[in-house]
Enzyme design. Structure first.
Site, mmCIF file in Angstrom:
data_model
loop_
_atom_site.group_PDB
_atom_site.id
_atom_site.type_symbol
_atom_site.label_atom_id
_atom_site.label_comp_id
_atom_site.label_asym_id
_atom_site.label_seq_id
_atom_site.Cartn_x
_atom_site.Cartn_y
_atom_site.Cartn_z
ATOM 1 N N TRP A 109 -44.088 -110.024 -80.842
ATOM 2 C CA TRP A 109 -44.834 -111.096 -80.841
ATOM 3 C C TRP A 109 -45.656 -110.976 -82.127
ATOM 4 O O TRP A 109 -45.608 -109.977 -83.008
ATOM 5 C CB TRP A 109 -46.028 -111.174 -79.747
ATOM 6 C CG TRP A 109 -46.777 -110.140 -79.938
ATOM 7 C CD1 TRP A 109 -48.428 -110.573 -80.133
ATOM 8 C CD2 TRP A 109 -47.261 -108.849 -79.660
ATOM 9 N NE1 TRP A 109 -49.288 -109.527 -79.872
ATOM 10 C CE2 TRP A 109 -48.555 -108.419 -79.394
ATOM 11 C CE3 TRP A 109 -46.351 -107.815 -79.083
ATOM 12 C CZ2 TRP A 109 -48.902 -107.080 -79.186
ATOM 13 C CZ3 TRP A 109 -46.690 -106.726 -78.660
ATOM 14 C CH2 TRP A 109 -48.004 -106.191 -78.774
ATOM 15 N N ASP A 128 -43.472 -103.461 -80.044
ATOM 16 C CA ASP A 128 -43.555 -102.290 -79.275
ATOM 17 C C ASP A 128 -42.654 -101.020 -79.479
ATOM 18 O O ASP A 128 -41.505 -101.348 -80.042
ATOM 19 C CB ASP A 128 -43.377 -102.941 -77.680
ATOM 20 C CG ASP A 128 -44.311 -103.695 -77.142
ATOM 21 O OD1 ASP A 128 -45.554 -103.713 -77.883
ATOM 22 O OD2 ASP A 128 -44.032 -104.463 -76.233
#
EC number: 1.4.9.1
Lengths: 181, 389
Positions: A109, A128
């Protein structure tokens, strides 16, 4: 009210990609994951063509007004304006590096954060690190221009460990992609 | 000497007899304690006064609390990042979950797991092609009004919905749904979902191929998003949406949904409306599950805090009771500690449940604001109630 064209463009691109891509083929799925990451660097180009954004103190969010640029192990570090999770800088990793043994997700994101040193906005990819249990250190949840699931690339709750050998979430990095105008 | 000894022995015997009599007397009235065997309780059917409280990231499992007593009734096996739903007929608990053959690695297995609500044993595992991993969302796993179908949202990272036939306990089909998420059942049609262009998409699954239609855009998905933990009323076929700045939309859900003009929750309380401008501090909605709809009365309860735009995850310091028909905030209930999730029972005398970062759960009477029960370590996640509508 229309404040963040770059985000809207990013959303449009991702949606167009998703719309054109049959998700039944594993190759197309992987392709989307791989394509989505390099798409985001294009965003500042589009953003630069937009009218010059207001970067005065009055136009900044509460996070941006209080952000610092010295310590990337703190939640108020400027790049973390839309991060959610454990900071990899506190888990044996770095600002754009996963801790040993963890694997960075190719998709992410994004956030648009203002660097207090130069007053400019930058596009940040929150990738991540995956494949290890949750790090648990330095948990942050910042929400500048963070939206809901129908705009997933601007949502910081999704586990973004796509295209990695394990989907277990370990920690989050804040990779500088480029100037955002 | 002998006499004395005899006398002493006699008194000892008498004393012993007395003592024995004293201890023996209760044994005659109380039943003798019996050795026990282990067994398992059977649960009551889902009750309209119960709250199903997800533990949260660090402590998975969905605890069931009786709103009337504050007592725990059991726990549904929900691991981290699962989604939970209740069969409208009350027969089953459904858990959409993802497992790997070797703990966090190996072969991924996605499924809808079916539990009997009475013995709470697993009845079935329905394999599905995938589902999103996110957690703390109410509208990624929804059941049709008749209990026949489950709609499971998937992001891989293309966006789609997996449709499960709960009667046949089989995965039925996958519908690609680019740019949309956060679903609600659309009775007799299929389901509807919010989209990134600010529209509401409706997916008609009654034909041979799913047909997707969209309303005109009505909200600003990136500048003033609608919280995706919104509420809907299947009996009235109405959805209620809330945006970050506090706009409340109602939508009539049908083959072609109709969205009404919004009103501001702050204006409904006699205050200036929320704004996206920085430095504009106002009462704003916030939390993970920031709103709860009491369907029989049309009252909505919203967690509110003081803040600027983009503080939408912040816990509420007040609960605002909104009469949707009158477009008025009729009551403001202050909270002694900020709370992040809210739910309301659908009973004639509703009860509120709130929980937050500290995993504390409070059961509140919304008519008086009185805290009826406080539950330590109740959970910090989203809350579900039985919807008898």
């Amino acid at each position: 009210m229309k404040l963040f064209d770059a985000d809207a463009i990013g959303e449009t691109i991702l949606r167009r990609l998703a719309g054109r891509t049959s998700r039944r083929g594993i190759l197309s799925r992987a392709g989307l994951a791989l394509v989505a990451a390099p798409v985001f660097p294009l965003l500042p180009v589009s953003r630069a063509q937009a009218s010059k954004p207001d970067r005065s103190a009055e136009a900044k969010t509460a996070f941006a007004r209080n952000a610092q640029s010295k310590d990337d192990t703190k939640c108020d570090y400027w790049r973390y304006c839309a991060i959610d999770g454990a900071l990899c800088t506190c888990c044996g990793g770095g600002i754009h590096s996963c801790p040993p043994g963890a694997e960075p997700s190719p998709v992410s994101w994004v956030g648009t954060c203002i660097n207090p040193d130069d007053g400019k906005a930058y596009l940040i990819a929150y990738r991540d690190c995956c494949g290890k249990p949750a790090c648990g250190q330095c948990g942050c949840d910042n929400t500048d221009r963070e939206t809901q699931l129908y705009t997933p690339q601007l949502n910081n709750d999704v586990i973004w460990c796509f295209g990695t050998s394990s989907m277990e979430y370990h920690c989050s990095t804040a990779v500088l992609v480029g100037a955002a105008g | 000497m002998m006499t004395m000894l005899r006398a002493t022995a006699a008194s000892v015997i008498a004393a012993t007899a007395l003592l024995a009599g004293a201890t023996a007397a209760p044994a005659q009235s109380a039943p003798e304690l019996q050795p026990e065997t282990s067994d398992t309780m059977r649960a009551d059917p889902p009750n309209p006064n119960w709250f199903y409280v997800e533990g949260g990231w660090d402590s998975p499992g969905t605890s069931i609390f009786d709103g009337l007593t504050g007592k725990m009734k059991g726990l549904v096996d929900t691991a981290r990042l699962t989604d939970f739903a209740i069969d409208p007929a009350g027969r089953y608990y459904y858990v959409a979950e993802s497992l790997w053959s070797r703990r966090d690695r190996g072969t991924r297995q996605d499924m809808v797991t079916v539990y009997d609500t009475r013995d709470m044993k697993r009845q079935a595992e329905i394999t599905i092609p995938g589902r999103i991993l996110i957690g703390a969302r109410k509208n990624n796993f929804v059941i049709s009004d008749d209990g026949r179908w489950a709609f499971v949202y998937n992001l891989d990272p293309a966006s789609s919905v997996n449709i499960v036939d709960l009667a046949a306990r089989k995965f039925r089909s996958n519908v690609e749904l680019p740019g949309c998420a956060s679903m609600m059942p659309n009775p007799g049609i299929g389901f509807s979902a919010l989209c990134s262009d600010g529209s509401l998409a409706t997916v008609d699954v009654t034909g041979k191929k799913p047909a997707i239609t969209r309303t005109a855009p009505f909200f600003q998905a990136t500048d003033d998003p609608i919280f995706d933990n919104y509420a809907y009323d299947l009996a009235k076929k109405q959805a209620v949406f809330l945006t970050y700045t506090g706009l409340i939309y109602t939508a009539a859900i049908a083959a072609q949904p109709v969205v009404a003009q919004p009103f501001s929750i702050q204006a409904a309380a006699g205050l200036r409306p929320g704004d996206t401008k920085p430095l504009d501090v106002n009462w704003m909605p916030g939390g993970r599950q920031p709103m709860a709809l009491h369907r029989p009365s049309g009252h909505m309860f919203v967690l509110m805090h003081m803040g600027e735009m983009w503080t939408h995850k912040e816990s509420g310091t007040e609960i605002w009771d909104v009469d949707l028909a009158a477009k008025k905030v009729v009551r403001r209930l202050p909270l002694k500690e900020p709370m992040n999730n809210i739910a309301v029972t659908q009973t004639a005398a509703p009860l509120l449940f709130v929980d937050g970062e500290g995993r504390k759960g409070w059961i509140i009477d919304p008519a008086t604001g009185e805290k009826k029960h406080e539950i330590e370590n109740a959970g910090g996640g989203v809350i579900t109630v039985v919807d008898p509508s």
